[in-house]
Scaffold this motif. Structure first.
Motif, short mmCIF file in Angstrom:
data_model
loop_
_atom_site.label_atom_id
_atom_site.label_comp_id
_atom_site.label_asym_id
_atom_site.label_seq_id
_atom_site.Cartn_x
_atom_site.Cartn_y
_atom_site.Cartn_z
N VAL A 73 8.32 6.29 1.40
CA VAL A 73 7.07 6.44 0.61
C VAL A 73 5.77 5.72 1.18
CG1 VAL A 73 5.94 6.46 -1.85
CG2 VAL A 73 8.53 7.15 -1.56
N THR A 74 4.65 6.31 1.30
CA THR A 74 3.60 5.58 2.22
C THR A 74 2.22 5.70 1.30
OG1 THR A 74 3.08 7.71 3.13
CG2 THR A 74 4.41 6.30 4.72
N ALA A 75 2.20 6.33 0.49
CA ALA A 75 1.05 6.26 -0.54
C ALA A 75 1.32 6.78 -1.89
CB ALA A 75 -0.01 7.21 0.48
N LEU A 76 0.45 6.43 -2.72
CA LEU A 76 0.38 7.02 -4.03
C LEU A 76 -0.83 7.11 -4.58
CD1 LEU A 76 3.16 4.48 -5.75
CD2 LEU A 76 3.39 7.09 -5.04
N SER A 77 -1.15 7.76 -5.63
CA SER A 77 -2.53 8.17 -6.21
C SER A 77 -2.24 8.58 -7.59
CB SER A 77 -3.37 9.16 -5.29
OG SER A 77 -4.58 9.14 -6.03
N VAL A 78 -3.03 8.16 -8.56
CA VAL A 78 -2.81 8.58 -10.04
C VAL A 78 -4.23 9.56 -10.12
CG1 VAL A 78 -2.86 8.09 -12.27
CG2 VAL A 78 -1.26 7.04 -10.66
N ASN A 79 -4.16 10.54 -10.76
CA ASN A 79 -5.23 11.27 -11.37
C ASN A 79 -5.28 10.91 -13.00
OD1 ASN A 79 -7.07 13.03 -12.76
ND2 ASN A 79 -6.96 14.44 -10.86
N GLN A 80 -6.23 10.08 -13.55
CA GLN A 80 -6.10 9.63 -14.94
C GLN A 80 -6.53 10.69 -15.65
OE1 GLN A 80 -4.97 6.73 -15.64
NE2 GLN A 80 -5.48 5.20 -14.02
N GLU A 81 -7.40 11.56 -15.45
CA GLU A 81 -7.88 12.64 -16.14
C GLU A 81 -6.75 13.68 -16.52
OE1 GLU A 81 -11.36 14.29 -14.90
OE2 GLU A 81 -12.45 12.48 -14.59
N SER A 82 -6.23 14.01 -15.59
CA SER A 82 -4.93 14.90 -15.94
C SER A 82 -3.61 14.37 -15.85
CB SER A 82 -4.89 16.07 -14.50
OG SER A 82 -4.71 15.38 -13.22
N ALA A 83 -3.42 13.09 -15.79
CA ALA A 83 -2.22 12.39 -15.92
C ALA A 83 -1.22 12.82 -14.87
CB ALA A 83 -1.78 12.45 -17.37
N VAL A 84 -1.58 12.86 -13.74
CA VAL A 84 -0.65 13.47 -12.71
C VAL A 84 -0.57 12.27 -11.70
CG1 VAL A 84 0.05 15.08 -10.78
CG2 VAL A 84 -1.24 15.56 -12.97
N ILE A 85 0.71 11.92 -11.06
CA ILE A 85 0.99 10.94 -10.06
C ILE A 85 1.35 11.78 -8.74
CG2 ILE A 85 3.47 10.63 -11.10
CD1 ILE A 85 1.51 8.00 -8.99
N TYR A 86 0.61 11.29 -7.61
CA TYR A 86 1.08 12.00 -6.38
C TYR A 86 1.44 10.87 -5.43
CZ TYR A 86 -2.23 15.65 -8.20
OH TYR A 86 -2.72 16.69 -8.79
N CYS A 87 2.39 11.46 -4.72
CA CYS A 87 3.19 10.58 -3.52
C CYS A 87 3.10 11.03 -2.29
CB CYS A 87 4.62 10.43 -4.18
SG CYS A 87 5.88 9.75 -3.15
#
Length: 458
Positions: free
Chosen positions: A309-323
């Motif tokens: 796993v090299t990167a993570l990001s969270v979209n606070q508005e839609s409450a989605v976590i990306y990896c």
């Protein structure tokens, strides 16, 4: 300023996913220098403070010196005529979207970015942090040692994470905004000395080697802030997640979070913290009171696979976590579905090295030198809007800020991309751009092998 011709290019997406091992052999020049791509990628290998613990191919020398391969971004930069900024020529065919301009300085690969208002902060392996304002160099400051791997901004303070395992704190002068001064180091010297007296504060990291629990003994690879609680999180190649209080830089916790180097940490919704590691897992942590102790406890493991796993990001508005991971895929999970697996975004031929999200958009930067722009639609389906190309090296970091000149009903974002070609590019992207060739990310069934077996019920 109008975008540069060819700033946004469209190409057929490849659905073939080679293994990360095959990528090492398919483009040997890419990994010829130990410091060009430094996030951990292969598993269960020793960690060194001088080089990436993962991106080293055994058949390739760990240094650019003596290597039979010549990396394309080690060649003389095309930006030598203008050492700071290269504005884009007028291009009427792209309206206001696309490449806005480029920032380049001959001093090192760009490893980290942070944007705040009109200012952009860039970190490189030259140990310098540059400050840019309106595509022009505004200020700069240099650390004593350590490649700048992460930058976060908290009010008037700038926290930087370094290859030497230290976190440094900077602040601009109240009299001269372009003059920056180091105002602290995390952990503080006082806490370091105080902790060193008690043998219980040491942990064994290797045979016959003990280190203080409150200090990272390997590279600080990532930083994230919980501004509401005044907490700073740091992830390291030493496999630990540490929690710091931003008011006095005190270490509140040190967690043995993973079995391999931590490459990314992000704070998310519901007071959750997400960590991604070279051990192939994404873990979810929550701060809560258990007994007399308030701390961070493991809630669940979202993903467990063979690829780093090299990167993570969270979209606070839609409450989605990306990896993002070393196989070139982007997985995501949605809170409204109790953090069940939402699907996979397939758009890269090589490892995903960085992610950023804003509004309904997600941006993925890759070792294939491109940036994919995705938009989340109703129901969680993602469509690819465009592929941004132009970098001469892997895209190592991304930052996104709202475009203040956006027209009502047509949201635009300013995207900053840092690369190992020693440049930063600035893009303008519309959230309402048309779908590209009807491409949609595939949706996984509930029986997907990559779906987490455990569920978080918020």
């Amino acid at each position: 300023m109008r975008p540069e011709r060819g700033g946004t290019m469209f190409a057929e997406l490849s659905t073939h996913r080679p293994t990360f091992g095959s990528l090492l052999h398919s483009d040997p020049a890419f990994f010829s220098n130990q410091e060009e791509v430094d996030d951990s990628s292969n598993r269960n290998s020793p960690i060194s403070s001088n080089m990436s613990p993962r991106y080293y191919n055994g058949s390739t020398p760990p240094s650019g010196e003596g290597s039979p391969y010549v990396s394309p971004w080690n060649q003389p930069s095309p930006y030598t005529k203008s050492p700071w900024v290269i504005p884009s020529p007028v291009n009427h065919s792209f309206s206001k979207d696309g490449l806005v301009g480029s920032l380049a300085r001959e001093e090192g690969h760009v490893y980290s970015l942070a944007a705040s208002g009109d200012l952009l902060y860039t970190g490189s392996d030259s140990k310098n942090i540059r400050v840019w304002n309106n595509l022009k160099e505004f200020a700069g400051f240099k650390s004593n040692s350590g490649l700048v791997k992460a930058i976060v901004i908290h009010g008037d303070k700038i926290f930087t994470g370094h290859q030497d395992g230290k976190i440094r704190v900077w602040r601009a002068s109240s009299r001269n905004p372009s003059a920056y001064k180091r105002v602290g180091t995390v952990p503080t010297l006082k806490d370091y000395v105080k902790s060193s007296v008690n043998p219980k504060n040491y942990v064994e990291v290797r045979r016959h080697r003990n280190v203080l629990r409150i200090k990272h003994f390997d590279a600080v690879s990532c930083l994230s802030l919980n501004e509401a609680r005044g907490l700073l999180y740091s992830g390291s190649w030493d496999k630990t997640l540490k929690v710091w209080r931003t008011s006095d830089y005190k270490c509140l916790e040190s967690i043995n979070a993973h079995d391999d180097a931590i490459n990314s940490v992000v704070t998310g919704f519901d007071s959750l913290v997400f960590t991604g590691s070279a051990d192939g897992t994404v873990k979810v942590w929550r701060r809560e009171l258990q007994g007399r102790r308030t701390g961070h406890f493991l809630v669940q493991t979202l993903l467990k696979h063979e690829n780093a796993v090299t990167a993570l990001s969270v979209n606070q508005e839609s409450a989605v976590i990306y990896c993002g991971s070393s196989d070139g895929l982007v997985n995501f999970w949605e809170r409204e579905k109790h953090l069940s697996h939402g699907g996979v975004l397939r758009g890269h031929k090589m490892a995903v090295l960085c992610l950023a999200s804003a509004g309904n958009l997600v941006f993925s930067g890759s070792a294939d030198k491109s940036i994919c722009v995705w938009r989340r639609e109703a129901g969680g389906v993602h469509i690819c809007l465009s592929v941004l190309t132009g970098h001469g090296g892997p895209v190592k970091c991304l930052a996104v800020e709202e475009d203040r000149e956006s027209d009502k009903g047509d949201q635009h974002w300013i995207v900053y991309s840092g690369s190992l070609d020693k440049s930063v590019k600035v893009w303008r992207v519309s959230e309402n751009a048309p779908e590209w060739r009807g491409y949609q990310s595939p949706r996984l069934s509930s029986s997907s092998p990559t779906q987490s077996k455990r569920r978080y019920h918020g």
